[in-house]
Every structure is written in structure tokens, then in C-alpha cells.
Motif scaffolding. Structure first.
Motif, mmCIF file in Angstrom:
data_model
loop_
_atom_site.group_PDB
_atom_site.id
_atom_site.type_symbol
_atom_site.label_atom_id
_atom_site.label_comp_id
_atom_site.label_asym_id
_atom_site.label_seq_id
_atom_site.Cartn_x
_atom_site.Cartn_y
_atom_site.Cartn_z
ATOM 1 N N UNK A 1 0.867 -1.180 0.000
ATOM 2 C CA UNK A 1 0.000 0.000 0.000
ATOM 3 C C UNK A 1 0.903 1.229 0.000
ATOM 4 N N UNK A 2 0.538 2.283 -0.656
ATOM 5 C CA UNK A 2 -0.624 2.389 -1.534
ATOM 6 C C UNK A 2 -0.341 1.688 -2.854
ATOM 7 N N UNK A 3 -1.354 1.111 -3.419
ATOM 8 C CA UNK A 3 -1.230 0.381 -4.678
ATOM 9 C C UNK A 3 -2.090 1.068 -5.728
ATOM 10 N N UNK A 4 -1.831 0.741 -6.969
ATOM 11 C CA UNK A 4 -2.651 1.244 -8.067
ATOM 12 C C UNK A 4 -3.795 0.260 -8.280
ATOM 13 N N UNK A 5 -4.983 0.784 -8.536
ATOM 14 C CA UNK A 5 -6.146 -0.083 -8.734
ATOM 15 C C UNK A 5 -5.924 -1.112 -9.833
ATOM 16 N N UNK A 6 -5.327 -0.688 -10.948
ATOM 17 C CA UNK A 6 -5.115 -1.635 -12.046
ATOM 18 C C UNK A 6 -4.115 -2.731 -11.656
ATOM 19 N N UNK A 7 -3.164 -2.405 -10.799
ATOM 20 C CA UNK A 7 -2.206 -3.414 -10.304
ATOM 21 C C UNK A 7 -2.937 -4.457 -9.461
#
Length: 181
Positions: A146-152
Motif C-alpha cells: 500500500x498504496x497500490x494502483x487499482x489496475x495493479x
């Protein structure tokens, strides 16, 4: 310091292409997959739920270890395919929950390995290699920082579900190939 890396699923992409081209097997992520979100922060949990719902996934939610255990105990029809697990929970460590999740998950023997039908992806802000290593050794399939990208997150989920699908179809595929020889 090197940033810890999550597993790269490039080989899965190659397997998908090979299955489609060589065997005529096409795979699409099933919209009926159920994902258990174990996250104590309500805003993060809600965001993940909304994101997964937009992708067509069913979700269950828990914010504590006790809630998670109750959901797992009621998972008699094995509808949960994947658990997104936070490490820091109000009533303990998500790391301790990994082994519990693995115990409740059905498995099958395939090529002398224990193949688990319910995978775990850790979602955590803990960036130290020891924590990541411990999570993977206990049975988590992947670890997203976190934080992560939604697409990832979505791509990791889809790749993990595809991996499960492969483990289920490979015995049939091997049998088919042997019968053709």
C-alpha cells in the motif's frame, strides 16, 4: 535499499497465450469469483469492494480476525476463491491468519504439490523483507504494498484466479495430450 518486489505474473500471460493457440482453451476471469476482503480500515475496505464490484466480482468483508474466522467457518460450499488480507488487524496479525485460512481451504494433490483452491494476497504498508518473506513462507501467494494502483490490484487478482484455473485444468489437459500420443 532495494524495494521488495511482488511476484511478477509474466509466465501466466505466456501460459494463457499457449493454451489459446496450442490447445484452443480460452480463459476469461469468471464473474462468479468470490473474494474475501480482510481490512480493518472502513474506507479502504469500501474502496476495494467498490473496485471489485465494478469488475464483476462477489465480495465478502471482515475487519477482524474473529470476523474472518466466522466467514471461513461458514464457507462450506467453498465459494471463496481469494482472500485479500491486511497484516495489521485490531485483534492480531494477519500473518497468523494465513495458516488458518490454508487449513480451511480445500486442496488437491497434483504433481506431488499441495494445490490450494483459496489463495491469499497480502495488502500491507509493511515494506520490510522479513515480513514479506514470512507472509509468503506461511502460504500467501502474493504481497502488494500500500498504496497500490487499482489496475495493479485487479491484474494481480485476475492472474491469481487464472493460476487457480490452470491448476484445475492441467490434469485434464495432460490426460488429453496423453490420449493423443
Amino acid at each position: 535499499h532495494d524495494k521488495p518486489q511482488a511476484r511478477k505474473n509474466q509466465p501466466l500471460t505466456e501460459i494463457k497465450k499457449k493454451l489459446e493457440l496450442d490447445c484452443g482453451i480460452q480463459y476469461t476471469t469468471p464473474n462468479t469469483s468470490t473474494i474475501l476482503i480482510v481490512e480493518d480500515e472502513p474506507d479502504i475496505r469500501e474502496n476495494i469492494k467498490d473496485l471489485l464490484s465494478l469488475e464483476g466480482f462477489n465480495t465478502l468483508e471482515a475487519s477482524t480476525i474473529q470476523e474472518t474466522k466466522a466467514i471461513l467457518n461458514s464457507n462450506k460450499n467453498n465459494e471463496i476463491q481469494l482472500v485479500l488480507l491486511d497484516i495489521q488487524l485490531p485483534d492480531g496479525s494477519g500473518l497468523d491468519l494465513i495458516e488458518e485460512i490454508k487449513k480451511t481451504s480445500p486442496h488437491q494433490a497434483w504433481l506431488e504439490e499441495k494445490i490450494i483452491d483459496m489463495d491469499i494476497i497480502i495488502l500491507s504498508c509493511y515494506r520490510n523483507k522479513e515480513t514479506i518473506t514470512q507472509a509468503i513462507q506461511k502460504g500467501a501467494y502474493n504481497y502488494i504494498l500500500k498504496p497500490y494502483k487499482n489496475n495493479e490490484l485487479i491484474q494481480t487478482i485476475k492472474d491469481t484466479l487464472f493460476r487457480q484455473h490452470c491448476f484445475k485444468i492441467f490434469p485434464k489437459l495432460i490426460k488429453k495430450l496423453k490420449s493423443q500420443s
